[in-house]
Design a protein around this motif. Structure first.
Motif, PDB file in Angstrom:
ATOM      1  N   THR A 264       0.842  -1.197   0.000  1.00 21.29           N
ATOM      2  CA  THR A 264       0.000   0.000   0.000  1.00 21.29           C
ATOM      3  C   THR A 264       0.874   1.243   0.000  1.00 21.29           C
ATOM      4  O   THR A 264       0.616   2.196  -0.745  1.00 21.29           O
ATOM      5  CB  THR A 264      -0.963  -0.006   1.199  1.00 21.29           C
ATOM      6  OG1 THR A 264      -1.803  -1.158   1.114  1.00 21.29           O
ATOM      7  CG2 THR A 264      -1.817   1.253   1.234  1.00 21.29           C
ATOM      8  N   ASP A 265       1.917   1.235   0.800  1.00 20.43           N
ATOM      9  CA  ASP A 265       2.859   2.355   0.820  1.00 20.43           C
ATOM     10  C   ASP A 265       3.483   2.570  -0.556  1.00 20.43           C
ATOM     11  O   ASP A 265       3.548   3.689  -1.059  1.00 20.43           O
ATOM     12  CB  ASP A 265       3.940   2.092   1.875  1.00 20.43           C
ATOM     13  CG  ASP A 265       4.843   3.287   2.088  1.00 20.43           C
ATOM     14  OD1 ASP A 265       4.328   4.402   2.328  1.00 20.43           O
ATOM     15  OD2 ASP A 265       6.078   3.104   2.025  1.00 20.43           O
ATOM     16  N   GLU A 266       3.911   1.500  -1.196  1.00 19.88           N
ATOM     17  CA  GLU A 266       4.516   1.601  -2.530  1.00 19.88           C
ATOM     18  C   GLU A 266       3.488   2.031  -3.581  1.00 19.88           C
ATOM     19  O   GLU A 266       3.812   2.772  -4.507  1.00 19.88           O
ATOM     20  CB  GLU A 266       5.175   0.286  -2.935  1.00 19.88           C
ATOM     21  CG  GLU A 266       6.431  -0.030  -2.138  1.00 19.88           C
ATOM     22  CD  GLU A 266       7.523   1.025  -2.288  1.00 19.88           C
ATOM     23  OE1 GLU A 266       7.772   1.490  -3.420  1.00 19.88           O
ATOM     24  OE2 GLU A 266       8.113   1.396  -1.249  1.00 19.88           O
ATOM     25  N   ALA A 267       2.238   1.578  -3.436  1.00 17.46           N
ATOM     26  CA  ALA A 267       1.190   1.987  -4.376  1.00 17.46           C
ATOM     27  C   ALA A 267       0.930   3.491  -4.260  1.00 17.46           C
ATOM     28  O   ALA A 267       0.756   4.179  -5.271  1.00 17.46           O
ATOM     29  CB  ALA A 267      -0.097   1.197  -4.124  1.00 17.46           C
ATOM     30  N   ILE A 268       0.906   3.995  -3.047  1.00 18.46           N
ATOM     31  CA  ILE A 268       0.727   5.433  -2.840  1.00 18.46           C
ATOM     32  C   ILE A 268       1.877   6.189  -3.511  1.00 18.46           C
ATOM     33  O   ILE A 268       1.648   7.173  -4.229  1.00 18.46           O
ATOM     34  CB  ILE A 268       0.659   5.761  -1.332  1.00 18.46           C
ATOM     35  CG1 ILE A 268      -0.645   5.215  -0.746  1.00 18.46           C
ATOM     36  CG2 ILE A 268       0.788   7.270  -1.089  1.00 18.46           C
ATOM     37  CD1 ILE A 268      -0.676   5.186   0.779  1.00 18.46           C
ATOM     38  N   LYS A 269       3.105   5.721  -3.302  1.00 19.42           N
ATOM     39  CA  LYS A 269       4.273   6.366  -3.924  1.00 19.42           C
ATOM     40  C   LYS A 269       4.190   6.314  -5.449  1.00 19.42           C
ATOM     41  O   LYS A 269       4.686   7.205  -6.129  1.00 19.42           O
ATOM     42  CB  LYS A 269       5.565   5.700  -3.450  1.00 19.42           C
ATOM     43  CG  LYS A 269       5.878   5.971  -1.996  1.00 19.42           C
ATOM     44  CD  LYS A 269       7.106   5.185  -1.557  1.00 19.42           C
ATOM     45  CE  LYS A 269       7.361   5.350  -0.075  1.00 19.42           C
ATOM     46  NZ  LYS A 269       8.440   4.448   0.401  1.00 19.42           N
ATOM     47  N   ALA A 270       3.558   5.268  -5.977  1.00 20.90           N
ATOM     48  CA  ALA A 270       3.422   5.115  -7.433  1.00 20.90           C
ATOM     49  C   ALA A 270       2.219   5.886  -7.982  1.00 20.90           C
ATOM     50  O   ALA A 270       1.947   5.831  -9.171  1.00 20.90           O
ATOM     51  CB  ALA A 270       3.319   3.638  -7.798  1.00 20.90           C
ATOM     52  N   GLY A 271       1.477   6.561  -7.094  1.00 22.48           N
ATOM     53  CA  GLY A 271       0.378   7.399  -7.545  1.00 22.48           C
ATOM     54  C   GLY A 271      -1.010   6.799  -7.448  1.00 22.48           C
ATOM     55  O   GLY A 271      -1.971   7.368  -7.971  1.00 22.48           O
ATOM     56  N   ALA A 272      -1.149   5.665  -6.788  1.00 23.87           N
ATOM     57  CA  ALA A 272      -2.466   5.036  -6.671  1.00 23.87           C
ATOM     58  C   ALA A 272      -3.386   5.882  -5.794  1.00 23.87           C
ATOM     59  O   ALA A 272      -2.967   6.416  -4.769  1.00 23.87           O
ATOM     60  CB  ALA A 272      -2.339   3.635  -6.086  1.00 23.87           C
ATOM     61  N   THR A 273      -4.634   5.991  -6.221  1.00 24.59           N
ATOM     62  CA  THR A 273      -5.632   6.715  -5.442  1.00 24.59           C
ATOM     63  C   THR A 273      -6.360   5.756  -4.508  1.00 24.59           C
ATOM     64  O   THR A 273      -6.294   4.523  -4.671  1.00 24.59           O
ATOM     65  CB  THR A 273      -6.669   7.372  -6.370  1.00 24.59           C
ATOM     66  OG1 THR A 273      -7.399   6.334  -7.048  1.00 24.59           O
ATOM     67  CG2 THR A 273      -6.002   8.306  -7.382  1.00 24.59           C
ATOM     68  N   ARG A 274      -7.084   6.319  -3.568  1.00 23.62           N
ATOM     69  CA  ARG A 274      -7.885   5.498  -2.657  1.00 23.62           C
ATOM     70  C   ARG A 274      -8.928   4.712  -3.450  1.00 23.62           C
ATOM     71  O   ARG A 274      -9.209   3.552  -3.150  1.00 23.62           O
ATOM     72  CB  ARG A 274      -8.564   6.396  -1.623  1.00 23.62           C
ATOM     73  CG  ARG A 274      -9.201   5.631  -0.488  1.00 23.62           C
ATOM     74  CD  ARG A 274      -9.753   6.599   0.567  1.00 23.62           C
ATOM     75  NE  ARG A 274      -9.961   5.933   1.834  1.00 23.62           N
ATOM     76  CZ  ARG A 274     -10.987   5.126   2.111  1.00 23.62           C
ATOM     77  NH1 ARG A 274     -11.892   4.858   1.174  1.00 23.62           N
ATOM     78  NH2 ARG A 274     -11.103   4.566   3.311  1.00 23.62           N
ATOM     79  N   GLU A 275      -9.485   5.336  -4.478  1.00 26.95           N
ATOM     80  CA  GLU A 275     -10.492   4.678  -5.312  1.00 26.95           C
ATOM     81  C   GLU A 275      -9.900   3.491  -6.065  1.00 26.95           C
ATOM     82  O   GLU A 275     -10.553   2.447  -6.208  1.00 26.95           O
ATOM     83  CB  GLU A 275     -11.110   5.679  -6.300  1.00 26.95           C
ATOM     84  CG  GLU A 275     -11.971   6.738  -5.641  1.00 26.95           C
ATOM     85  CD  GLU A 275     -11.184   7.861  -4.957  1.00 26.95           C
ATOM     86  OE1 GLU A 275      -9.973   8.043  -5.268  1.00 26.95           O
ATOM     87  OE2 GLU A 275     -11.758   8.542  -4.099  1.00 26.95           O
ATOM     88  N   GLU A 276      -8.673   3.627  -6.556  1.00 27.48           N
ATOM     89  CA  GLU A 276      -8.021   2.507  -7.250  1.00 27.48           C
ATOM     90  C   GLU A 276      -7.732   1.373  -6.286  1.00 27.48           C
ATOM     91  O   GLU A 276      -7.907   0.194  -6.626  1.00 27.48           O
ATOM     92  CB  GLU A 276      -6.724   2.982  -7.912  1.00 27.48           C
ATOM     93  CG  GLU A 276      -6.962   3.874  -9.114  1.00 27.48           C
ATOM     94  CD  GLU A 276      -5.706   4.521  -9.638  1.00 27.48           C
ATOM     95  OE1 GLU A 276      -5.566   4.593 -10.883  1.00 27.48           O
ATOM     96  OE2 GLU A 276      -4.855   4.961  -8.827  1.00 27.48           O
ATOM     97  N   ILE A 277      -7.332   1.721  -5.073  1.00 27.31           N
ATOM     98  CA  ILE A 277      -7.078   0.676  -4.079  1.00 27.31           C
ATOM     99  C   ILE A 277      -8.392   0.006  -3.688  1.00 27.31           C
ATOM    100  O   ILE A 277      -8.457  -1.221  -3.568  1.00 27.31           O
ATOM    101  CB  ILE A 277      -6.304   1.242  -2.874  1.00 27.31           C
ATOM    102  CG1 ILE A 277      -4.876   1.576  -3.328  1.00 27.31           C
ATOM    103  CG2 ILE A 277      -6.303   0.256  -1.709  1.00 27.31           C
ATOM    104  CD1 ILE A 277      -3.998   2.235  -2.303  1.00 27.31           C
TER     105      ILE A 277
END
Length: 113
Positions: free
Chosen positions: A69-82
């Protein structure tokens, strides 16, 4: 709060280093898996992390959930994508439980004879 995610990541990193000192060859091989999975750049980092989150949820790995999740946030993932990723994980895990339920009934029917 289920887990103190902010404290979990540094704790895991510290423990990871400790295990690495005990078994450096294993950690090197583990790290090589991450490198190999992104070698051809067919999937971007965000997509790989979203997939990793779905797998982490279905395998019930809190450390993996936190790290990816931390890496996804760094890669630009939004809460909606998660959230969409989590919906897919839930659908797949329920599907897996259904299939394994069928296998269990098959085992029963076979073994009952």
């Amino acid at each position: 709060m289920f887990v103190n995610w902010s404290e979990m990541l540094p704790t895991i990193q510290k423990a990871f280093g400790s295990l690495g000192k005990s078994n450096p060859k294993m950690v090197k091989a583990y790290m090589a898996l991450a490198e190999a999975s992104s070698e051809h750049n067919v999937l971007d980092a965000k997509t790989r992390e979203l997939i990793s989150i779905a797998v982490a949820v279905t395998t019930r790995c809190d450390g993996c959930i936190g790290a990816h999740t931390d890496e996804a946030i760094k890669a630009g993932a939004t809460r909606e994508e998660i959230a969409a990723t989590l919906a897919t994980a839930v659908q797949m895990n329920a599907g897996a439980a259904y299939i394994y339920s069928l296998r269990t009934l098959e085992a029963y029917d076979t073994l009952k004879k």
